[in-house]
Design an enzyme around this catalytic site. Structure first.
Site, PDB file in Angstrom:
ATOM      1  N   LYS A  84       0.908  -1.328   0.036  1.00 49.10           N
ATOM      2  CA  LYS A  84       0.009  -0.017   0.039  1.00 49.10           C
ATOM      3  C   LYS A  84       0.713   1.431  -0.274  1.00 49.10           C
ATOM      4  CE  LYS A  84      -3.943  -2.170   1.999  1.00 49.10           C
ATOM      5  NZ  LYS A  84      -5.083  -2.000   3.368  1.00 49.10           N
ATOM      6  N   TYR A 121     -12.491  -1.310  -3.959  1.00 50.93           N
ATOM      7  CA  TYR A 121     -12.834  -1.597  -2.555  1.00 50.93           C
ATOM      8  C   TYR A 121     -14.329  -1.343  -2.549  1.00 50.93           C
ATOM      9  CZ  TYR A 121      -8.335  -1.677  -0.546  1.00 50.93           C
ATOM     10  OH  TYR A 121      -7.082  -2.264   0.151  1.00 50.93           O
ATOM     11  N   ASN A 129      -2.260   0.322   6.529  1.00 50.11           N
ATOM     12  CA  ASN A 129      -2.001  -0.873   7.197  1.00 50.11           C
ATOM     13  C   ASN A 129      -0.771  -1.709   6.235  1.00 50.11           C
ATOM     14  OD1 ASN A 129      -3.800  -1.639   5.561  1.00 50.11           O
ATOM     15  ND2 ASN A 129      -4.823  -2.758   7.223  1.00 50.11           N
ATOM     16  N   HIS A 159      -2.113  -5.346   1.569  1.00 44.16           N
ATOM     17  CA  HIS A 159      -3.377  -5.761   1.173  1.00 44.16           C
ATOM     18  C   HIS A 159      -3.257  -7.471   1.380  1.00 44.16           C
ATOM     19  CE1 HIS A 159      -7.457  -6.625  -0.305  1.00 44.16           C
ATOM     20  NE2 HIS A 159      -6.872  -7.585  -1.267  1.00 44.16           N
ATOM     21  N   GLU A 199      -9.659 -10.197  -7.675  1.00 38.73           N
ATOM     22  CA  GLU A 199      -8.581  -8.941  -7.569  1.00 38.73           C
ATOM     23  C   GLU A 199      -7.346  -9.163  -8.535  1.00 38.73           C
ATOM     24  OE1 GLU A 199      -9.805  -8.322  -2.837  1.00 38.73           O
ATOM     25  OE2 GLU A 199      -7.904  -9.282  -3.245  1.00 38.73           O
TER      26      GLU A 199
END
Ligand code: GDP
Length: 139
Positions: free
Chosen positions: A11, A51, A114, A117, A128
């Site tokens: 990320k 998302y 965070n 993913h 995905e």
């Protein structure tokens, strides 16, 4: 039977912090083979689509802004029991709750930023991976 493919993104926070190399090394040392890899950047539209499942959640707009705030590295990974084993390697969504030694414990800075993913099911791993990669971009 569990599948052998999962999908991941490093990320924007982790890429920006220069942690991509260390994280990729941890992923490979944990036994995951890289089947596809791409440095790219999401925008509001593509992050929103990725998302979409979270669009009713209160943090959706923040998540879209964060995920489109800088480059990401998308990867398709292969290993037996890939989805479950990768979720163990990255740790809980909230780094405060992640186990010691997990990627999120080491590199995440908040429940939002965070670091990484990991797909939550074999079905989503397929969806995905297809979101980012054509058949010609996989080995
Ligand atoms: P994951 O499967 O562990 O990535 O977690 P989720 O699918 O529940 O959430 C998707 C992503 O949304 C997370 O990885 C975080 O980046 C972000 N996120 C999840 N929960 C929260 C929250 O409570 N607040 C904020 N700001 N972001 C969140």
């Amino acid at each position: 039977m569990a599948g052998n493919i999962t999908f991941t993104m490093i990320k924007p926070d982790a890429f920006r912090a220069g942690n991509s190399g260390t994280m990729i090394k941890m992923i490979q040392e944990a036994g995951f083979a890289i089947k596809a890899m791409k440095l790219t950047q999401l925008n509001a539209k593509t992050a929103g689509a990725f998302y979409a499942v979270h669009k009713e959640r209160p943090f959706y707009q923040d998540l879209i802004s964060y995920m489109s705030s800088g480059p990401i590295i998308a990867m398709i990974l292969e290993k037996a029991n890939a989805v479950e084993d990768f979720r163990k390697l990255i740790g809980a969504t909230d780094p405060a709750k992640a186990e010691e030694g997990t990627i999120r414990k080491l590199f995440a800075t908040s429940i939002e930023a965070n670091a990484i993913h990991g797909s939550d099911s074999d079905e989503n791993a397929g969806i995905e991976g297809d979101f980012f990669f054509s058949q010609f971009e996989r080995v």
